[in-house]
Design a protein around this motif. Structure first.
Motif, PDB file in Angstrom:
ATOM      1  N   LEU A  17       0.587  -1.236   0.442  1.00 15.60           N
ATOM      2  CA  LEU A  17       0.008   0.122   0.409  1.00 15.60           C
ATOM      3  C   LEU A  17       0.762   0.761   0.312  1.00 15.60           C
ATOM      4  O   LEU A  17       0.700   2.315  -0.979  1.00 15.60           O
ATOM      5  N   LEU A  18       1.963   1.192   0.526  1.00 17.98           N
ATOM      6  CA  LEU A  18       2.922   1.898   0.802  1.00 17.98           C
ATOM      7  C   LEU A  18       2.974   2.337  -0.525  1.00 17.98           C
ATOM      8  O   LEU A  18       3.905   3.991  -0.802  1.00 17.98           O
ATOM      9  N   LEU A  19       3.847   1.666  -1.544  1.00 24.89           N
ATOM     10  CA  LEU A  19       4.896   2.075  -2.544  1.00 24.89           C
ATOM     11  C   LEU A  19       5.606   2.907  -2.726  1.00 24.89           C
ATOM     12  O   LEU A  19       5.529   3.565  -3.224  1.00 24.89           O
ATOM     13  N   LEU A 104       3.259  42.827 -52.168  1.00 25.76           N
ATOM     14  CA  LEU A 104       2.928  41.417 -51.758  1.00 25.76           C
ATOM     15  C   LEU A 104       2.933  41.964 -50.146  1.00 25.76           C
ATOM     16  O   LEU A 104       4.983  41.373 -49.660  1.00 25.76           O
ATOM     17  N   LYS A 105       2.901  42.494 -49.100  1.00 23.03           N
ATOM     18  CA  LYS A 105       3.419  42.062 -48.113  1.00 23.03           C
ATOM     19  C   LYS A 105       2.410  40.942 -46.919  1.00 23.03           C
ATOM     20  O   LYS A 105       2.020  41.039 -47.526  1.00 23.03           O
ATOM     21  N   PRO A 106       3.049  41.215 -45.576  1.00 23.46           N
ATOM     22  CA  PRO A 106       2.080  39.811 -45.129  1.00 23.46           C
ATOM     23  C   PRO A 106       1.060  40.666 -44.671  1.00 23.46           C
ATOM     24  O   PRO A 106       0.500  38.961 -44.550  1.00 23.46           O
ATOM     25  N   TYR A 107       0.726  41.592 -44.269  1.00 22.47           N
ATOM     26  CA  TYR A 107      -0.838  42.137 -43.843  1.00 22.47           C
ATOM     27  C   TYR A 107      -1.293  42.380 -45.376  1.00 22.47           C
ATOM     28  O   TYR A 107      -0.850  42.921 -45.988  1.00 22.47           O
ATOM     29  N   VAL A 108      -2.942  42.329 -45.084  1.00 15.44           N
ATOM     30  CA  VAL A 108      -3.818  43.068 -45.181  1.00 15.44           C
ATOM     31  C   VAL A 108      -4.000  44.643 -45.619  1.00 15.44           C
ATOM     32  O   VAL A 108      -4.556  44.270 -44.203  1.00 15.44           O
ATOM     33  N   SER A 109      -4.078  45.343 -46.206  1.00 15.14           N
ATOM     34  CA  SER A 109      -5.082  46.517 -45.386  1.00 15.14           C
ATOM     35  C   SER A 109      -6.445  46.771 -44.947  1.00 15.14           C
ATOM     36  O   SER A 109      -6.954  45.899 -46.139  1.00 15.14           O
ATOM     37  N   TYR A 110      -6.823  47.422 -43.575  1.00 19.06           N
ATOM     38  CA  TYR A 110      -8.028  47.758 -43.545  1.00 19.06           C
ATOM     39  C   TYR A 110      -8.808  48.178 -44.941  1.00 19.06           C
ATOM     40  O   TYR A 110     -10.491  47.923 -45.019  1.00 19.06           O
ATOM     41  N   GLN A 117     -15.299  35.875 -55.143  1.00 22.16           N
ATOM     42  CA  GLN A 117     -15.270  35.452 -55.805  1.00 22.16           C
ATOM     43  C   GLN A 117     -14.916  34.335 -55.743  1.00 22.16           C
ATOM     44  O   GLN A 117     -15.816  33.282 -54.727  1.00 22.16           O
ATOM     45  N   PHE A 120     -13.424  28.754 -59.157  1.00 22.76           N
ATOM     46  CA  PHE A 120     -12.562  28.352 -59.818  1.00 22.76           C
ATOM     47  C   PHE A 120     -12.564  26.572 -59.815  1.00 22.76           C
ATOM     48  O   PHE A 120     -11.926  25.885 -59.703  1.00 22.76           O
ATOM     49  N   SER A 172       8.267  15.925 -62.854  1.00 23.45           N
ATOM     50  CA  SER A 172       8.074  16.232 -61.159  1.00 23.45           C
ATOM     51  C   SER A 172       7.521  14.918 -60.862  1.00 23.45           C
ATOM     52  O   SER A 172       7.732  13.894 -61.530  1.00 23.45           O
ATOM     53  N   PHE A 175       4.653  10.972 -59.998  1.00 24.27           N
ATOM     54  CA  PHE A 175       4.712  10.404 -60.717  1.00 24.27           C
ATOM     55  C   PHE A 175       6.587   8.960 -60.643  1.00 24.27           C
ATOM     56  O   PHE A 175       6.100   7.655 -61.397  1.00 24.27           O
ATOM     57  N   SER A 176       7.142   9.423 -60.197  1.00 26.40           N
ATOM     58  CA  SER A 176       7.864   8.739 -59.888  1.00 26.40           C
ATOM     59  C   SER A 176       7.635   6.681 -58.597  1.00 26.40           C
ATOM     60  O   SER A 176       7.282   7.131 -58.056  1.00 26.40           O
TER      61      SER A 176
ATOM     62  N   TYR B 167      -8.051  54.825 -41.861  1.00 28.90           N
ATOM     63  CA  TYR B 167      -6.939  53.959 -41.680  1.00 28.90           C
ATOM     64  C   TYR B 167      -5.570  54.234 -42.389  1.00 28.90           C
ATOM     65  O   TYR B 167      -5.594  53.667 -43.357  1.00 28.90           O
ATOM     66  N   GLU B 169      -2.027  53.203 -43.449  1.00 28.33           N
ATOM     67  CA  GLU B 169      -1.436  51.498 -43.908  1.00 28.33           C
ATOM     68  C   GLU B 169      -0.077  51.320 -43.184  1.00 28.33           C
ATOM     69  O   GLU B 169       0.437  52.935 -43.879  1.00 28.33           O
ATOM     70  N   LYS B 172       4.320  46.694 -43.409  1.00 31.73           N
ATOM     71  CA  LYS B 172       4.016  45.094 -43.323  1.00 31.73           C
ATOM     72  C   LYS B 172       2.585  45.475 -43.450  1.00 31.73           C
ATOM     73  O   LYS B 172       2.224  44.005 -44.779  1.00 31.73           O
ATOM     74  N   ASP B 173       1.937  46.011 -44.231  1.00 30.51           N
ATOM     75  CA  ASP B 173       0.736  46.338 -45.062  1.00 30.51           C
ATOM     76  C   ASP B 173       0.542  46.242 -46.470  1.00 30.51           C
ATOM     77  O   ASP B 173       0.721  46.696 -47.033  1.00 30.51           O
ATOM     78  N   THR B 174       0.211  45.544 -47.225  1.00 30.01           N
ATOM     79  CA  THR B 174      -0.069  45.396 -48.766  1.00 30.01           C
ATOM     80  C   THR B 174      -0.842  46.639 -48.931  1.00 30.01           C
ATOM     81  O   THR B 174      -2.626  46.058 -48.763  1.00 30.01           O
ATOM     82  N   VAL B 178      -3.403  47.585 -54.211  1.00 28.82           N
ATOM     83  CA  VAL B 178      -2.201  46.274 -55.014  1.00 28.82           C
ATOM     84  C   VAL B 178      -3.255  44.967 -54.567  1.00 28.82           C
ATOM     85  O   VAL B 178      -3.362  44.058 -55.464  1.00 28.82           O
ATOM     86  N   VAL B 179      -4.585  44.767 -53.453  1.00 26.75           N
ATOM     87  CA  VAL B 179      -5.291  43.861 -53.116  1.00 26.75           C
ATOM     88  C   VAL B 179      -6.266  43.659 -54.155  1.00 26.75           C
ATOM     89  O   VAL B 179      -6.981  42.422 -54.787  1.00 26.75           O
ATOM     90  N   ASP B 192       3.536  22.994 -62.277  1.00 28.01           N
ATOM     91  CA  ASP B 192       5.141  22.953 -62.697  1.00 28.01           C
ATOM     92  C   ASP B 192       4.639  23.213 -63.834  1.00 28.01           C
ATOM     93  O   ASP B 192       5.570  23.730 -63.908  1.00 28.01           O
TER      94      ASP B 192
END
Lengths: 192, 213
Positions: A17-19, A104-110, A117, A120, A172, A175-176, B167, B169, B172-174, B178-179, B192
């Motif tokens: 019991l103590l283990l 093109l940047k990392p963020y999109v403007s507000y 769209q 596709f 590519s 397919f190998s 706002y 910009e 770092k804002d696109t 451009v968007v 490919d």
């Protein structure tokens, strides 16, 4: 078996019991230490931790080299029996384009009005490539009895075999042939 | 069998008491550190109708009958803080030798019973329903007079901007132009093949036929 060890076993049977874990020492009958290390004094990391943490650990003077620090776990080859065979094509080749003057940047403007769209699909691609020509041919009666064009464009004269070969020309590797698993590589060494 | 791991119960939403302090603040953490408090029951509101910047009339308390502008909303508790209304005095910065500064702190009011929207046409309280205009826009309509009560501009305000078009910009804002530009040209090429074309790689060799067994 040493006397101390025997006593420990006896005590564990009576006081189940103590283990309590009673530390004991043993005599190793083989010459090597058999991997016995006092792991309480060694900090063994695992695969977790950020890259910065792992890099500082490598530089640590107490770092043990036989406990490796993995930063990238993707394989670059396969195991053939005991050895590891490196396939140069599996080593990732990251191609980063030149991003100077890239709009093109990392963020999109507000302020941007992000429109939704339509999807596709293959249908939209078909209509984009063939629709105009078909409509023009139909208007000018340039279609034969089975609705095939009498004066086909480059896209219309493309056959399925040619399209297949064109797609494979890229080299590519999807397919190998597949990489053999380790059990498929081991040869039977029965009488050798 | 001995359990070596301590029993860890997952924290549920009932274990938190939402307050006027936002959940990411230290004050909220302090308030919710101890044993979980009894659950607060809130009336589920289907269509939330009161926004920041709205003119409301207070129906209870010392400021009954007065109009005020909504400055903060707490949807988790159905609360609204009306600027300058329903306040109380409290001291801050109190210490052994300093008595502290007395300030006025607004108390939250319940959206369902203690506060009501004001119809701009006659400045009287009214119930509000959501309806669609001919243009397809969803608007609040006073059920008494039928006058559209527009959602104030302060409701669309954020930490980043007062109005979206205003706002600024950053690096770092696109940019928005451009968007919005559509540059995609569909072609009868695989990914490919498209990469090969853009890199100017030309291939004359044809691959041999491969078979799967």
């Amino acid at each position: 078996m040493s006397l101390q060890r025997m006593m420990c076993v006896f005590s564990s049977r009576t006081s189940n019991l103590l283990l309590t874990t009673v530390p004991f020492r043993t005599i190793a009958t083989t010459s090597t230490r058999m991997g016995k290390k006092n792991f309480r004094s060694i900090f063994i990391g695992n695969k977790r931790g950020s890259r910065i943490y792992k890099e500082t650990r490598i530089k640590d003077p107490d770092y043990i080299s036989d406990i490796p620090v993995y930063t990238d776990v993707k394989p670059i080859g396969y195991r053939y029996g005991k050895e590891y065979r490196v396939i140069p094509e599996m080593i990732p080749d990251i191609i980063v384009p030149d991003l100077t003057d890239c709009p093109l940047k990392p963020y999109v403007s507000y302020r941007a009005n992000v429109a939704v769209q339509e999807e596709f699909t293959a249908k939209t691609l078909f209509s984009f490539v063939y629709e105009e020509k078909i409509k023009k041919d139909f208007a000018n009666q340039k279609l034969d009895a089975s609705s095939l064009p009498l004066e086909p464009s480059d896209a219309e004269s493309l056959s399925s075999e040619t399209a297949y070969l064109e797609a494979r020309k890229t080299g590519s590797d999807i397919f190998s042939e597949r990489i053999p698993r380790h059990w498929e590589c081991l040869e039977l060494k029965s009488d050798k | 069998m001995i359990q070596y791991l301590p029993y860890q119960r997952k924290r549920r939403t009932q274990d938190f008491r939402f307050t006027t302090n936002r959940p990411w603040t230290q004050e909220f953490k302090r308030e919710n550190e101890g044993l979980p408090r009894s659950e607060v029951f809130i009336e589920p509101i289907k269509d939330w109708s009161i926004f920041r910047g709205d003119r409301v009339e207070i129906l209870v308390g010392r400021d009954k009958g007065k109009h005020g502008i909504v400055s903060q909303i707490f949807e988790e508790r159905n609360w609204v803080i009306v600027n300058g209304m329903n306040w109380y005095y409290r001291r801050i910065g109190e210490s052994d030798d300093y008595p502290g500064t007395i300030i006025r702190q607004e108390l939250p009011l319940l959206v369902t019973t203690e506060v009501s929207l004001v119809d701009p046409s006659d400045n009287k309280i009214t119930k509000v329903v959501w309806r669609y205009t001919e243009d397809g826009e969803k608007v609040r309509v006073s059920s008494r007079t039928g006058r559209i009560i527009p959602v104030p501009a302060a409701a669309n305000e954020t930490y980043d901007y007062k109005v979206k078009s205003a706002y600024l910009e950053g690096d770092k804002d696109t940019k928005s132009d451009v968007v919005e530009k559509v540059t995609f040209q569909p072609e009868l090429k695989t990914f490919d093949m498209d990469v090969m074309k853009s890199m100017g790689i030309e291939e004359d060799r044809t691959p041999k036929k491969s078979y799967w067994y």
